[in-house]
Write an enzyme that holds these catalytic residues in place. Sequence first.
Site, PDB file in Angstrom:
ATOM      1  N   ARG B 271      -1.114 -34.868  19.665  1.00  0.00           N
ATOM      2  CA  ARG B 271      -1.560 -36.025  18.870  1.00  0.00           C
ATOM      3  C   ARG B 271      -0.351 -36.913  18.640  1.00  0.00           C
ATOM      4  O   ARG B 271       0.576 -36.526  17.960  1.00  0.00           O
ATOM      5  CB  ARG B 271      -2.177 -35.517  17.560  1.00  0.00           C
ATOM      6  CG  ARG B 271      -2.005 -36.419  16.369  1.00  0.00           C
ATOM      7  CD  ARG B 271      -2.883 -36.050  15.212  1.00  0.00           C
ATOM      8  NE  ARG B 271      -2.467 -34.885  14.443  1.00  0.00           N
ATOM      9  CZ  ARG B 271      -1.419 -34.840  13.628  1.00  0.00           C
ATOM     10  NH1 ARG B 271      -0.625 -35.868  13.490  1.00  0.00           N
ATOM     11  NH2 ARG B 271      -1.140 -33.743  12.955  1.00  0.00           N
ATOM     12  N   HIS B 275      -2.245 -37.728  11.431  1.00  0.00           N
ATOM     13  CA  HIS B 275      -3.449 -36.898  11.399  1.00  0.00           C
ATOM     14  C   HIS B 275      -4.695 -37.756  11.234  1.00  0.00           C
ATOM     15  O   HIS B 275      -5.697 -37.543  11.904  1.00  0.00           O
ATOM     16  CB  HIS B 275      -3.363 -35.875  10.266  1.00  0.00           C
ATOM     17  CG  HIS B 275      -4.666 -35.185  10.008  1.00  0.00           C
ATOM     18  ND1 HIS B 275      -5.201 -34.277  10.890  1.00  0.00           N
ATOM     19  CD2 HIS B 275      -5.576 -35.310   9.007  1.00  0.00           C
ATOM     20  CE1 HIS B 275      -6.377 -33.856  10.429  1.00  0.00           C
ATOM     21  NE2 HIS B 275      -6.621 -34.464   9.289  1.00  0.00           N
ATOM     22  N   TYR B 285       7.073 -33.913   9.189  1.00  0.00           N
ATOM     23  CA  TYR B 285       6.969 -32.563   9.741  1.00  0.00           C
ATOM     24  C   TYR B 285       7.346 -32.449  11.221  1.00  0.00           C
ATOM     25  O   TYR B 285       7.236 -31.392  11.821  1.00  0.00           O
ATOM     26  CB  TYR B 285       5.572 -31.974   9.492  1.00  0.00           C
ATOM     27  CG  TYR B 285       4.411 -32.866   9.904  1.00  0.00           C
ATOM     28  CD1 TYR B 285       3.967 -32.897  11.218  1.00  0.00           C
ATOM     29  CD2 TYR B 285       3.742 -33.655   8.963  1.00  0.00           C
ATOM     30  CE1 TYR B 285       2.902 -33.697  11.594  1.00  0.00           C
ATOM     31  CE2 TYR B 285       2.670 -34.469   9.330  1.00  0.00           C
ATOM     32  CZ  TYR B 285       2.253 -34.482  10.641  1.00  0.00           C
ATOM     33  OH  TYR B 285       1.194 -35.281  11.002  1.00  0.00           O
TER      34      TYR B 285
HETATM   35  C1  LIG Z   1     -12.818 -25.864   6.059  1.00  0.00           C
HETATM   36  C2  LIG Z   1     -11.813 -26.955   6.071  1.00  0.00           C
HETATM   37  N1  LIG Z   1     -10.578 -26.706   5.595  1.00  0.00           N
HETATM   38  C3  LIG Z   1      -9.641 -27.673   5.569  1.00  0.00           C
HETATM   39  C4  LIG Z   1      -9.929 -28.927   6.005  1.00  0.00           C
HETATM   40  C5  LIG Z   1      -8.888 -30.032   5.894  1.00  0.00           C
HETATM   41  N2  LIG Z   1      -8.355 -30.377   7.184  1.00  0.00           N
HETATM   42  C6  LIG Z   1      -8.874 -31.390   7.890  1.00  0.00           C
HETATM   43  S1  LIG Z   1      -8.206 -31.504   9.378  1.00  0.00           S
HETATM   44  C7  LIG Z   1      -7.167 -30.201   9.105  1.00  0.00           C
HETATM   45  C8  LIG Z   1      -6.264 -29.744  10.195  1.00  0.00           C
HETATM   46  C9  LIG Z   1      -7.031 -29.323  11.397  1.00  0.00           C
HETATM   47  O1  LIG Z   1      -6.177 -29.088  12.462  1.00  0.00           O
HETATM   48  P1  LIG Z   1      -6.693 -28.733  13.905  1.00  0.00           P
HETATM   49  O2  LIG Z   1      -7.789 -27.734  13.844  1.00  0.00           O
HETATM   50  O3  LIG Z   1      -5.512 -28.381  14.703  1.00  0.00           O
HETATM   51  O4  LIG Z   1      -7.364 -30.079  14.423  1.00  0.00           O
HETATM   52  P2  LIG Z   1      -6.687 -31.509  14.620  1.00  0.00           P
HETATM   53  O5  LIG Z   1      -6.855 -32.238  13.332  1.00  0.00           O
HETATM   54  O6  LIG Z   1      -5.281 -31.310  15.013  1.00  0.00           O
HETATM   55  O7  LIG Z   1      -7.489 -32.161  15.697  1.00  0.00           O
HETATM   56  C10 LIG Z   1      -7.349 -29.709   7.826  1.00  0.00           C
HETATM   57  C11 LIG Z   1      -6.581 -28.614   7.224  1.00  0.00           C
HETATM   58  C12 LIG Z   1     -11.249 -29.156   6.488  1.00  0.00           C
HETATM   59  N3  LIG Z   1     -11.642 -30.355   6.919  1.00  0.00           N
HETATM   60  N4  LIG Z   1     -12.160 -28.150   6.517  1.00  0.00           N
END
Ligand SMILES: Cc1ncc(C[n+]2csc(CCOP(=O)(O)OP(=O)(O)O)c2C)c(N)n1
Lengths: 325, 372
Positions: B271, B275, B285
């Site tokens: 990415r 975020h 980070y």
């Molecule tokens: C159950 C849950 N816990 C926490 C979150 C908050 N949250 C949103 S995105 C994220 C990180 C997700 O990372 P990843 O799975 O690597 O996907 P990316 O965003 O990198 O595409 C978090 C902690 C959420 N949306 N749902």
Amino acid sequence: MATKTYIQAITDGLDQVLSDDDKTLIFGEDVGKNGGVFRTTQGLQDKYGEDRVFDTPLAESGILGLAMGLAATGWRPLPEIQFMGFTFEAVDSIAGQMSRTRFRFGGEKNMPITIRTPFGGGTHTAEMHSDNLESFFTDVPGLRVVTPSNPYDAKGLIISAVENNDPVLFMENLKLYRSMKAEVPDDKYTVPLDTAKVVREGTDITVVAYSAEVNEALKVADKLAKENISVEVIDLVSLSPIDTDTIFKSIDKTHHVVMVQEAQRMAGVGATVVSDIAENDILSLDAPIGRVAAPDSIYPFALAEDDWIPDAAEIEAKVREILTY
Amino acid sequence: MANNDSSKPIVDFAAIKENLGSEYKMVQVLDGSAKVVNQEVFDSFSDEQLVDFMKKMVWERALHEQTMSFSRQGRLGFYAPTAGEEASEMGSVSAFEPQDFLFPAYRDLPQLIQHGGSVEKGFLWSRGHVKGNQYDPKYRAWMPQIIIGAQFVEAAGAALGIKKNGENNVAFVYTGDGGTSQGDTYEGLNFAGAFQAPLVAIIQNNGFAISVPRKKQTAATTLAQKAVAAGMPSVQVDGMDILAVYSVAKAAREYAAAGNGPVLIETLTYRYGAHSSAGDDPSRYRTKEEEKPWHDNDPLIRLRKVLEDKGLWSDQQESDYVDECKTQFKADLKAADAEPKQTNVEMLKNTFEVPTPNIKAQIAEFEAKESK
Ligand SMILES: Cc1ncc(C[n+]2csc(CCOP(=O)(O)OP(=O)(O)O)c2C)c(N)n1
Ligand SMILES: [Mg+2]
């Protein structure tokens, strides 16, 4: 004494408990290097090290189960659930496990865990980020549920929550995080966990509220004061247990009451307050109990939430209705 | 009898640990310098297909740029940036048939749109408008999932439903590297394995879960190997190589659709941006030095080189196409602007099929207010 936002007050409180007790631990998603997605734990990893303030893998049930195991081995955990909507993922850990542990061990083991989590509407978040889910948890015996409505209480209450030896769900209001500032003492102080607060004295009607709705109620009190209507505002602070004495004392004086919550009408905090009044103090009232709450739909899409969330205008209308009954 | 040969423990855990995941070799068709490393697969693509892949990635990059600019102007709500993940997203989604059931996460709007959705609905979803989730009944996709992991168990259910229907389709589901830590994700894989359901699970490993680096999610050397315990085959693929991602996803789809059970794919991608459009700051980070090799490895650069060598693509063609896409996105946003405001009555009506007495009463109350 300095002016601090609600969020800075919480950070202050966290800093205090980390420095007071080296068994305290803060962990969760993004709480370390990033200082939390809202920066509530900003600077704490730098100050106390990665052993005390650390990121976990992404799993809420894991985070709260971890908290229990750490508590079982002598630690005092402060897990963060990034948004309250994600507590759905950890309902067993909260309701099925940690809240029952002391009871199941016949009073021999405590779970001194403080779960911090942001909640509440009005900031146009993605779905599942704003719901008022307190009623799920106020129905859990063995769990305290508290939520501050201002920076002063936020600091004092988080310290009390951590020092308490039972599990506490500490709900932080998203909208207040940065929108609210107040004088916060630099020194340590505590705010009791199970005491409601009279935040505005009045003689004509009592408005009972919690979290962001306290500020809506205060706006109404200010406005009606100009018409010589004297509104007393009570902040519940603790949603479980509920401090009914403070409410009864107020009603005995005002003889009118309106209960306000941001959650849906069907959600239980307001219903509990109202039934306590009905059972124990109904004869003090000169009019029916008024209620202000959100509609019983699912929490709305971001673009619809402003009409959905009960605001000062709705409280004002209800107060007038009850006073002229 | 005691085993007193201390040099030979009954189990050599250290050796087992050392070998875990070692069988995974990242699949590539083009390497980082656009050199063909799998000629046979490369030769299977027609010129039209290659150009189509390029156009899809250019479209996704343009969508990313346009949404970031709309977000800065306050014209969108939550939006997850996708720059860097074009090969992973467009390569995978292109391998599926229209009647395959898609379960996207919040970063997968481009796939949702390519699978038969629309940009306008994507914008409405981002803003928090119910119309963003009102799909044509024939369109087989779930709304973008916010609760990480939930889509995996649901997709396993859809895959089982597809199997019970006797269809030759599959369910396909996305999550990120962070999402692989969630209990629901394991449960979805395990259920799909237990029921031998036609599920293709795609993990887009973009290195981070908000601020948390991949290595903090798990001690496992690959995310692909998470499938092993569920009894499913899995593969790691270069997520910056659209030809590799497409070929692997196509093979996985065919394998699952043929009744062989589920498959898992891990794409290695990155990415580039924050975020989300809400403005997290990646410099908290990760360093620019860490980011650089990934930019050098850009999926558009890689395919562009191949196409230019073949005389199939030019800068002019690309900039014309970007303009065309952006003009369309602006029109899509205008269409989204024209959607009427949502009401509490609508929220109440959508809560149950047959309104309950409390809801009926509230509908009447709000109808009186909202019609004023
Ligand atoms: C159950 C849950 N816990 C926490 C979150 C908050 N949250 C949103 S995105 C994220 C990180 C997700 O990372 P990843 O799975 O690597 O996907 P990316 O965003 O990198 O595409 C978090 C902690 C959420 N949306 N749902
Ligand atoms: Mg990720």
